[in-house]
Design an enzyme around this catalytic site. Structure first.
Site, PDB file in Angstrom:
ATOM      1  N   ASP A   1     -10.130   3.244  -4.072  1.00 38.21           N
ATOM      2  CA  ASP A   1     -10.755   2.135  -3.332  1.00 38.21           C
ATOM      3  C   ASP A   1     -12.206   1.920  -3.758  1.00 38.21           C
ATOM      4  O   ASP A   1     -12.966   2.875  -3.934  1.00 38.21           O
ATOM      5  CB  ASP A   1     -10.740   2.417  -1.825  1.00 38.21           C
ATOM      6  CG  ASP A   1      -9.378   2.133  -1.215  1.00 38.21           C
ATOM      7  OD1 ASP A   1      -8.398   1.972  -1.974  1.00 38.21           O
ATOM      8  OD2 ASP A   1      -9.303   2.071   0.025  1.00 38.21           O
TER       9      ASP A   1
ATOM     10  N   ASP B   1       0.824  -1.208   0.000  1.00 39.25           N
ATOM     11  CA  ASP B   1       0.000   0.000   0.000  1.00 39.25           C
ATOM     12  C   ASP B   1       0.866   1.270   0.000  1.00 39.25           C
ATOM     13  O   ASP B   1       2.102   1.197  -0.006  1.00 39.25           O
ATOM     14  CB  ASP B   1      -0.907  -0.055   1.250  1.00 39.25           C
ATOM     15  CG  ASP B   1      -2.307   0.449   0.952  1.00 39.25           C
ATOM     16  OD1 ASP B   1      -2.459   1.304   0.072  1.00 39.25           O
ATOM     17  OD2 ASP B   1      -3.253   0.005   1.638  1.00 39.25           O
TER      18      ASP B   1
ATOM     19  N   TRP C   1      -2.822   3.372  -5.918  1.00 37.38           N
ATOM     20  CA  TRP C   1      -4.083   3.978  -6.403  1.00 37.38           C
ATOM     21  C   TRP C   1      -3.878   4.912  -7.611  1.00 37.38           C
ATOM     22  O   TRP C   1      -4.684   5.830  -7.835  1.00 37.38           O
ATOM     23  CB  TRP C   1      -4.783   4.763  -5.288  1.00 37.38           C
ATOM     24  CG  TRP C   1      -4.570   4.236  -3.913  1.00 37.38           C
ATOM     25  CD1 TRP C   1      -5.049   3.055  -3.422  1.00 37.38           C
ATOM     26  CD2 TRP C   1      -3.823   4.838  -2.845  1.00 37.38           C
ATOM     27  NE1 TRP C   1      -4.648   2.895  -2.125  1.00 37.38           N
ATOM     28  CE2 TRP C   1      -3.906   3.972  -1.736  1.00 37.38           C
ATOM     29  CE3 TRP C   1      -3.105   6.034  -2.711  1.00 37.38           C
ATOM     30  CZ2 TRP C   1      -3.284   4.245  -0.516  1.00 37.38           C
ATOM     31  CZ3 TRP C   1      -2.484   6.315  -1.499  1.00 37.38           C
ATOM     32  CH2 TRP C   1      -2.580   5.421  -0.423  1.00 37.38           C
TER      33      TRP C   1
HETATM   34  C1  GLA Z   1      -5.962   1.205   1.341  1.00 37.17           C
HETATM   35  C2  GLA Z   1      -6.093   0.194   0.205  1.00 37.17           C
HETATM   36  C3  GLA Z   1      -7.216  -0.781   0.512  1.00 37.17           C
HETATM   37  C4  GLA Z   1      -6.955  -1.476   1.840  1.00 37.17           C
HETATM   38  C5  GLA Z   1      -6.758  -0.451   2.945  1.00 37.17           C
HETATM   39  C6  GLA Z   1      -6.276  -1.092   4.236  1.00 37.17           C
HETATM   40  O1  GLA Z   1      -7.062   2.038   1.423  1.00 37.17           O
HETATM   41  O2  GLA Z   1      -6.309   0.838  -1.018  1.00 37.17           O
HETATM   42  O3  GLA Z   1      -7.361  -1.716  -0.520  1.00 37.17           O
HETATM   43  O4  GLA Z   1      -5.816  -2.290   1.708  1.00 37.17           O
HETATM   44  O5  GLA Z   1      -5.793   0.530   2.581  1.00 37.17           O
HETATM   45  O6  GLA Z   1      -6.099  -0.167   5.255  1.00 37.17           O
END
Ligand code: GLA
Length: 391
Positions: A183, A126, A161
Site C-alpha cells: 500500500d 482485495d 500486493w
Molecule cells: C488494502 C488495499 C488498499 C485498500 C484497503 C481498503 O489495504 O491494498 O488499496 O483497498 O485495503 O481497506
C-alpha cells in the site's frame, strides 16, 4: 474480455477511507468531466472499501449502506455512465474486506451477479481475511470466472500486493491488473519504496494484465486517509512520472474537488500520459545500470558508482519508434547521471542521435557526443520523449 491500456481514473480510498458517500462520488465524477481530466483519459470512478453494511441480507447479498448510498448503487452507476465515465467498485477474496465489511469468499457468483445488475465496469479485489486453507490463485480464479460469466464486461483489478508470489500465477486467473506493490501512503519514503520494489517485477508486466503500483497520492498534500507527511511538488512530479514510465494504472487518490493547480498540472501532463498508455506497452530497461558519476565523492570513494535503485535511467521503446527516457534521483543529494546512446542501440556507426523533448518544459535538445548528461536535484526527475534523428 480484454483491455489494452492500463486503466486511468479515481479511487476513494487514499483520501476518504471509510467516509465515502454518493455525494463525494458524484461530485468527483462531475469534476473529472468539467476539469478536462476525462479528456486526458481518466475514466473509472472507483468506490473502494466500506460501501456496504456489515451483514449480508437474507438472500446472501451484500447491501450498500443506505446512509452512504441512499439511492443504491445502480443509481450511482447510472449517474457516472451519464457523464460518459465508467464505474468501479471494491470487494475482497476473503471472508471480510480489509476494513472488516463482508468479503466475497464463497459468495463470488452471487456478488458478481449483483455487480452486473448494478452495471459496474471494474472490480478491485482485495486479499485480506482469505482462509489459509486455500490459495490466492484459486480465489482470484473463482472471481474471474464469476465475472466472465455475469453477462457484463467487468475489469478485474486484483489486489493481493504480490503475496503468495502473485506474479507467477496472476496471468492465469484472468485478472486485468494486479497490485505489484504494498500500500502507498502520502510520503516521499513510500513513493521511493514502491518505485524501487517495482524494479524487481517489470518483466511480469505486459499487455493484458498490467502491474499496478497502487493509487496516486499527487495532490493529497498530507491530508486524508493514507496521508503522512505529504510531498513537495517536485516529489509528486517524480511519483507521477515514474508511474507513467512503468506503465502503471493511473488512479488518482486525492480529493479532486480541492486539488490545487500544481496537482492538476501534474495529473494532466499529456506527454507522460501518452507514455503510460503507449499501445506497444514495452517495458523499460535500465541504461548503464543507473551508473552515475559521483561528483560529490570523498577521496576514498570511487569515481563512478552503481546505484540502479537510487538513480535509475529508464528507457522505453514506444510504438511509433520514439523513445521515452526517464532519469530519477531517489537520493537526498544532487546527482549527475549520464548514459551512452550506444547502450540504447544508437552506436557511433549508425550516424543517428536523439532529439529529446522534456515532458515538463516542452524544450527540445539534440544529444551530442553520443552521451546524455543530466543533472538532477534531490528527489527530482527528468523525462523526455526522444526522436531518432540524423546527427
Ligand atoms: C488494502 C488495499 C488498499 C485498500 C484497503 C481498503 O489495504 O491494498 O488499496 O483497498 O485495503 O481497506
Amino acid at each position: 474480455m480484454i483491455i489494452n491500456r492500463p486503466p486511468m481514473g479515481w479511487n476513494s480510498w487514499n483520501t476518504f477511507g471509510e467516509n465515502i458517500n454518493e455525494k463525494v462520488v458524484m461530485e468527483t465524477a462531475d469534476f473529472i468531466v468539467e476539469s478536462g481530466l476525462k479528456d486526458c483519459g481518466y475514466e473509472y470512478v472507483i468506490i473502494d472499501d466500506c460501501w456496504s453494511l456489515r451483514e449480508r441480507n437474507e438472500k446472501g447479498e451484500i447491501v450498500p449502506d443506505p446512509e452512504k448510498f441512499p439511492h443504491g448503487m445502480k443509481y450511482v452507476a447510472d449517474y457516472i455512465h451519464s457523464k460518459g465515465l465508467k464505474f468501479g467498485m471494491y470487494s475482497c477474496a476473503g471472508t471480510l474486506t480489509c476494513a472488516r465489511y463482508p468479503g466475497s469468499y464463497d459468495h463470488e457468483f452471487v456478488d458478481a451477479k449483483c455487480f452486473a445488475e448494478w452495471e459496474i465496469d471494474y472490480l478491485k479485489y482485495d486479499f485480506c481475511f482469505h482462509p489459509h486453507s486455500t490459495f490466492g490463485h484459486f480465489l482470484y480464479k473463482r472471481m474471474a470466472l464469476a465475472l466472465a460469466n455475469c453477462g457484463r464486461d467487468i475489469v478485474l483489478a486484483a489486489c493481493s500486493w504480490g503475496d503468495e508470489n502473485t506474479k507467477t500465477w496472476i496471468k492465469e486467473t484472468g485478472a486485468h491488473t494486479w497490485r505489484s506493490t504494498g500500500d502507498i501512503n502520502d510520503s516521499w519514503e513510500s513513493i521511493k519504496r514502491l518505485a524501487q520494489e517495482q524494479m524487481q517485477v517489470t518483466e511480469y508486466n505486459g499487455n493484458g494484465c498490467y502491474n499496478d503500483m497502487d493509487m496516486l497520492v499527487v495532490g493529497m498534500n498530507g491530508e486524508g486517509n493514507v496521508a503522512l507527511t505529504g510531498c513537495t511538488k517536485e516529489e509528486y512530479k517524480t511519483h507521477f512520472a515514474y508511474w507513467a514510465m512503468m506503465g502503471s494504472p493511473l488512479i488518482i487518490g486525492c480529493d479532486l474537488r480541492k486539488a490545487d493547480a500544481d496537482a492538476m498540472e501534474i495529473l494532466k501532463n499529456k506527454m507522460l500520459i501518452e507514455i503510460d498508455q503507449d499501445e506497444a506497452y514495452r517495458q523499460p530497461f535500465y541504461i548503464n545500470g543507473g551508473r552515475y558519476f559521483n561528483k560529490s565523492r570523498t577521496a576514498n570513494e570511487p569515481l563512478y558508482e552503481y546505484y540502479p535503485l537510487d538513480a535509475p535511467i529508464l528507457v522505453r521503446f514506444l510504438a511509433n519508434g520514439d523513445l521515452a527516457i526517464g532519469a530519477f534521483n531517489f537520493r537526498d543529494r544532487k546527482e549527475n547521471l549520464f548514459a551512452q546512446l550506444d547502450s540504447i542501440g544508437l552506436g557511433e556507426c549508425t550516424g543517428k542521435t536523439l532529439e529529446m523533448t522534456s515532458v515538463w518544459t516542452g524544450e527540445t535538445k539534440k544529444v551530442t557526443n553520443g552521451t546524455i548528461l543530466l543533472e538532477l536535484e534531490p528527489h527530482s526527475c527528468e523525462v523526455y520523449r526522444a526522436r531518432v534523428v540524423d546527427k
